[in-house]
Write a protein that holds these residues in place. Structure first.
Motif, PDB file in Angstrom:
ATOM      1  N   LEU A 193       0.783  -1.157   0.008  1.00 39.25           N
ATOM      2  CA  LEU A 193       0.108  -0.025  -0.043  1.00 39.25           C
ATOM      3  C   LEU A 193       1.002   1.318  -0.067  1.00 39.25           C
ATOM      4  O   LEU A 193       0.599   2.331  -0.739  1.00 39.25           O
ATOM      5  CB  LEU A 193      -0.913   0.039   1.124  1.00 39.25           C
ATOM      6  N   LEU A 194       1.934   1.377   0.965  1.00 41.05           N
ATOM      7  CA  LEU A 194       2.838   2.463   0.900  1.00 41.05           C
ATOM      8  C   LEU A 194       3.356   2.659  -0.347  1.00 41.05           C
ATOM      9  O   LEU A 194       3.658   3.764  -1.071  1.00 41.05           O
ATOM     10  CB  LEU A 194       3.672   2.163   2.058  1.00 41.05           C
ATOM     11  N   HIS A 244       0.826   4.170  -2.695  1.00 43.01           N
ATOM     12  CA  HIS A 244       0.701   5.745  -2.279  1.00 43.01           C
ATOM     13  C   HIS A 244       1.863   6.381  -3.024  1.00 43.01           C
ATOM     14  O   HIS A 244       1.671   7.695  -3.495  1.00 43.01           O
ATOM     15  CB  HIS A 244       0.720   5.700  -0.871  1.00 43.01           C
ATOM     16  N   ILE A 245       3.334   6.037  -2.881  1.00 43.15           N
ATOM     17  CA  ILE A 245       4.371   6.531  -3.402  1.00 43.15           C
ATOM     18  C   ILE A 245       4.267   6.717  -4.959  1.00 43.15           C
ATOM     19  O   ILE A 245       4.622   7.754  -5.318  1.00 43.15           O
ATOM     20  CB  ILE A 245       5.509   5.870  -2.907  1.00 43.15           C
ATOM     21  N   ASN A 246       3.599   5.707  -5.523  1.00 42.83           N
ATOM     22  CA  ASN A 246       3.454   5.751  -6.945  1.00 42.83           C
ATOM     23  C   ASN A 246       2.301   6.446  -7.318  1.00 42.83           C
ATOM     24  O   ASN A 246       1.831   6.611  -8.634  1.00 42.83           O
ATOM     25  CB  ASN A 246       3.409   4.400  -7.557  1.00 42.83           C
ATOM     26  N   GLY A 247       1.416   7.228  -6.495  1.00 40.02           N
ATOM     27  CA  GLY A 247       0.464   7.848  -6.841  1.00 40.02           C
ATOM     28  C   GLY A 247      -1.116   7.553  -6.796  1.00 40.02           C
ATOM     29  O   GLY A 247      -1.958   8.179  -6.922  1.00 40.02           O
ATOM     30  N   ASP A 248      -1.135   6.213  -6.043  1.00 34.70           N
ATOM     31  CA  ASP A 248      -2.454   5.600  -5.908  1.00 34.70           C
ATOM     32  C   ASP A 248      -3.070   6.645  -4.888  1.00 34.70           C
ATOM     33  O   ASP A 248      -2.768   6.612  -3.625  1.00 34.70           O
ATOM     34  CB  ASP A 248      -2.445   4.360  -5.326  1.00 34.70           C
ATOM     35  N   PRO A 249      -4.335   7.324  -5.201  1.00 35.98           N
ATOM     36  CA  PRO A 249      -4.814   8.251  -4.221  1.00 35.98           C
ATOM     37  C   PRO A 249      -5.581   7.401  -3.095  1.00 35.98           C
ATOM     38  O   PRO A 249      -5.962   8.261  -2.282  1.00 35.98           O
ATOM     39  CB  PRO A 249      -5.664   8.935  -5.236  1.00 35.98           C
ATOM     40  N   HIS A 250      -5.760   6.229  -3.065  1.00 34.86           N
ATOM     41  CA  HIS A 250      -6.595   5.648  -1.974  1.00 34.86           C
ATOM     42  C   HIS A 250      -5.783   4.785  -1.011  1.00 34.86           C
ATOM     43  O   HIS A 250      -6.152   4.480  -0.051  1.00 34.86           O
ATOM     44  CB  HIS A 250      -7.508   4.825  -2.431  1.00 34.86           C
ATOM     45  N   ALA A 251      -4.393   4.456  -1.519  1.00 35.29           N
ATOM     46  CA  ALA A 251      -3.621   3.642  -0.865  1.00 35.29           C
ATOM     47  C   ALA A 251      -3.145   4.262   0.546  1.00 35.29           C
ATOM     48  O   ALA A 251      -3.504   3.397   1.832  1.00 35.29           O
ATOM     49  CB  ALA A 251      -2.370   3.418  -1.494  1.00 35.29           C
ATOM     50  N   PHE A 252      -3.137   5.475   0.876  1.00 32.65           N
ATOM     51  CA  PHE A 252      -2.813   5.918   2.254  1.00 32.65           C
ATOM     52  C   PHE A 252      -3.936   5.931   3.102  1.00 32.65           C
ATOM     53  O   PHE A 252      -3.797   5.537   4.236  1.00 32.65           O
ATOM     54  CB  PHE A 252      -2.208   7.263   2.041  1.00 32.65           C
ATOM     55  N   SER A 253      -5.236   6.187   2.411  1.00 26.63           N
ATOM     56  CA  SER A 253      -6.243   6.122   3.467  1.00 26.63           C
ATOM     57  C   SER A 253      -6.525   4.844   3.783  1.00 26.63           C
ATOM     58  O   SER A 253      -7.010   4.466   4.942  1.00 26.63           O
ATOM     59  CB  SER A 253      -7.580   6.754   2.797  1.00 26.63           C
ATOM     60  N   GLU A 254      -6.231   3.770   3.173  1.00 32.28           N
ATOM     61  CA  GLU A 254      -6.471   2.323   3.488  1.00 32.28           C
ATOM     62  C   GLU A 254      -5.574   2.287   4.772  1.00 32.28           C
ATOM     63  O   GLU A 254      -5.635   1.260   5.615  1.00 32.28           O
ATOM     64  CB  GLU A 254      -5.999   1.705   2.405  1.00 32.28           C
ATOM     65  N   LYS A 260       6.394  11.875   4.298  1.00 34.15           N
ATOM     66  CA  LYS A 260       7.558  11.361   3.722  1.00 34.15           C
ATOM     67  C   LYS A 260       7.728   9.728   3.656  1.00 34.15           C
ATOM     68  O   LYS A 260       8.606   9.246   4.010  1.00 34.15           O
ATOM     69  CB  LYS A 260       8.671  11.582   5.278  1.00 34.15           C
ATOM     70  N   ALA A 261       6.464   9.429   3.072  1.00 38.56           N
ATOM     71  CA  ALA A 261       6.266   8.152   2.958  1.00 38.56           C
ATOM     72  C   ALA A 261       7.586   7.560   2.101  1.00 38.56           C
ATOM     73  O   ALA A 261       8.070   6.273   2.086  1.00 38.56           O
ATOM     74  CB  ALA A 261       5.180   7.793   2.122  1.00 38.56           C
ATOM     75  N   ALA A 262       8.038   8.333   1.088  1.00 43.70           N
ATOM     76  CA  ALA A 262       9.077   8.134   0.377  1.00 43.70           C
ATOM     77  C   ALA A 262      10.471   7.627   0.985  1.00 43.70           C
ATOM     78  O   ALA A 262      11.410   6.876   0.573  1.00 43.70           O
ATOM     79  CB  ALA A 262       9.400   9.092  -0.851  1.00 43.70           C
ATOM     80  N   THR A 263      10.320   8.309   2.089  1.00 47.23           N
ATOM     81  CA  THR A 263      11.797   7.975   2.896  1.00 47.23           C
ATOM     82  C   THR A 263      11.724   6.719   3.787  1.00 47.23           C
ATOM     83  O   THR A 263      12.803   6.164   4.509  1.00 47.23           O
ATOM     84  CB  THR A 263      12.328   9.157   3.965  1.00 47.23           C
ATOM     85  N   PHE A 264      10.564   5.994   3.702  1.00 43.47           N
ATOM     86  CA  PHE A 264      10.283   4.719   4.472  1.00 43.47           C
ATOM     87  C   PHE A 264      11.364   3.422   3.746  1.00 43.47           C
ATOM     88  O   PHE A 264      11.093   3.536   2.663  1.00 43.47           O
ATOM     89  CB  PHE A 264       9.074   4.126   4.359  1.00 43.47           C
TER      90      PHE A 264
END
Lengths: 209, 319
Positions: free
Chosen positions: A21-22, A25-35, A72-76
């Motif tokens: 999911l993360l 989200h980083i790749n632009g899925d607009p719903h992934a982070f809310s999940e 900062k999801a990308a830094t994970f």
């Protein structure tokens, strides 16, 4: 409303992992982070509420934490579990808050007073009583001991997991827990012989320690 | 190493956590074998873990969850071309700075006395700008901000809430009339903190969802958004429950009506005021019913707005 944030059982374990999911989200899925938020918010709320002992502060801290995780999801980096990473952000948000302003002493009195005076409803008597006393007692501890006890004793994480969240060695977590328990023992010992204590249901992680 | 020397809680806690070196650990254990008081302390320590583990951890309140969703949606929007949540535009947000949405700065929250005394039109109008509402189809003035208030429940600081409360004064008059008409008629207290725009056409509240359904009529619904605590609920509630009368939107009013019916069904008393706020941080309806009107004694029920269950034992209060 009060359903415990359990780790999903094997049967209902979601097909998509947090890490996937993360990435989405980083790749632009607009719903992934809310999940991700949906999956973990109850647990994050519990950690923040217990660490800060104040619902308003906890709400602010969790919001800050999720927004910051979003950014900062990308830094994970994949080496830690997403949950550990999220916990770390939430706990740090809480510790920041506690450092910035020492938590209001008034609330302690209110909680203790309320706990003493109110004889709560039969169906939630014990939960509420215990919960109030514990909140009040936890507030007397230094921030680092409180954070360690919330993770290990309240949320049921292993010392190793807590060490990862807090980014300190396991031994440090152990000694913080030990010192915290030593301070709480005189305050909470009167709850010791409640026969029904262990029947109180609660939302816990899997106890691995 | 028996007899005189006892160990303190910290050493015992370290022992339990396996932090002592082997030699010390052995000494302490030998002592524990013969010393009852220290054994008690060790049991107290174990109890701490048990009590902490047994303390329930509540789920995130709906209000907080919504607020976080909103913050994340705003975050998504602010990143242009980046990750964005697909969402319908948030009109409250977009319209926020339009003149009719912006509450004027008001020094202090409206009090019951103030609102009530304004219903007789003799009230002096201090330098108070006329407040604007939105004219709805039937010609009544609907406060423009009420929806905004509800949505931002969790995010709104007390001062802003007070200011917003002042904006909805238009309906406040109507709502308060209800109370005054059916009330003790003695709403005479407190100098008017805020003068009313007297030219405002007297709004008539036509959308009383509870009417015609056999629900009890004649209670005011306010939305102070105040976070009540037990000590506060023991003080005079007239001061608390009065400040921010608004009527929520339909679904909310229905929900309130449902809980009012439930509460009055349980108590067999007449509900006369309901406030939408929080109780110890959780969304709650504070429902006041007359216990003994002459003595201004009220019964206070604090209920969950979603299932109408009591969040604490009903208690007596003063109005």
């Amino acid at each position: 409303m009060n359903s415990p944030p359990e780790t999903p059982s094997a049967a209902e374990r979601p097909a998509v992992t947090d890490a996937e999911l993360l990435t989405a989200h980083i790749n632009g899925d607009p719903h992934a982070f809310s999940e991700i938020v949906k999956r973990h918010r109850d647990r994050m709320w519990a950690v923040a509420l217990r660490t800060l002992g104040d619902p308003d502060e906890a709400a602010d801290a969790v919001q800050d934490a999720f927004v910051s995780a979003y950014r900062k999801a990308a830094t994970f980096r994949g080496e830690a579990a997403v949950t550990t990473w999220l916990h770390r952000i939430v706990v740090n948000a809480c510790l920041d808050r506690m450092r910035r302003k020492s938590v209001r002493p008034v609330a302690d009195d209110e909680l203790i007073e309320a706990a003493e005076r109110e004889s709560p409803l039969p169906d939630q008597t014990l939960e509420r009583e215990v919960s109030m006393e514990v909140s009040a007692a936890l507030k007397m501890l230094p921030a680092d001991q409180r954070a360690a006890l919330v993770l290990v004793d309240m949320m049921g994480y292993s010392v190793e997991d807590a060490a990862q969240v807090l980014q300190v060695p396991s031994g440090t977590v152990k000694s913080r827990c030990a010192r915290g328990r030593a301070k709480l023992a005189p305050i909470l010992s009167h709850l010791r012989n409640r026969s029904d204590l262990n029947r109180v249901s609660s939302a816990k992680g899997d106890r691995t320690s | 190493m028996t007899g005189d020397t006892h160990y303190d809680l910290e050493i015992l806690a370290e022992l339990a956590e396996g932090l002592l070196d082997a030699a010390t650990a052995r000494r302490v254990r030998e002592h524990l074998a013969v010393c009852d008081p220290c054994g008690e302390l060790l049991a107290d320590l174990a109890a701490v873990r048990e009590v902490l583990a047994a303390t329930p951890t509540p789920a995130m309140p709906m209000g907080v969850a919504l607020r976080i969703d909103k913050a994340l949606a705003a975050e998504a929007e602010s990143r242009r071309g980046g990750v964005g949540l697909a969402e319908t535009p948030d009109w409250n947000e977009l319209m926020r700075d339009t003149p009719w949405e912006r509450p004027a700065v008001v020094p202090e929250p409206v009090r019951l006395g103030a609102v009530a005394s304004s219903s007789d039109s003799s009230s002096d109008e201090a330098a108070e700008p006329a407040r604007l509402g939105v004219v709805s189809d039937d010609g009544t003035i609907v406060p423009a901000t009420s929806r905004t208030i509800r949505r931002r429940r969790w995010a709104m600081p007390a001062v802003a809430a007070a200011a917003a409360a002042a904006v909805v004064v238009g309906t406040a008059v109507a709502a308060t009339n209800l109370l005054v008409a059916g009330g003790d008629g003695g709403a005479s207290v407190a100098p008017p903190a805020i003068a009313q725009p007297t030219q405002t056409p007297q709004p008539t509240v036509t959308t009383q969802p509870q009417r015609g359904k056999g629900y009890p009529v004649g209670y005011t619904v306010t939305s102070s958004d105040h976070n009540y605590s037990d000590p506060e609920l023991r003080t005079r509630l007239g001061d608390f429950l009065a400040p921010a009368p608004i009527l929520g939107d339909f679904s909310e009013a229905d929900q309130v009506a449902k809980c009012v019916t439930a509460v009055s069904g349980r108590s067999k008393l007449r509900v006369f005021a309901v406030d939408q706020g929080q109780y110890n941080g959780q969304e709650a309806l504070v429902v006041a019913s007359w216990k003994q009107r002459a003595a201004k004694k009220v019964r206070i029920d604090v209920v969950d707005p979603f299932n109408c269950k009591n969040l604490r034992k009903p208690a007596l209060g003063r109005w």
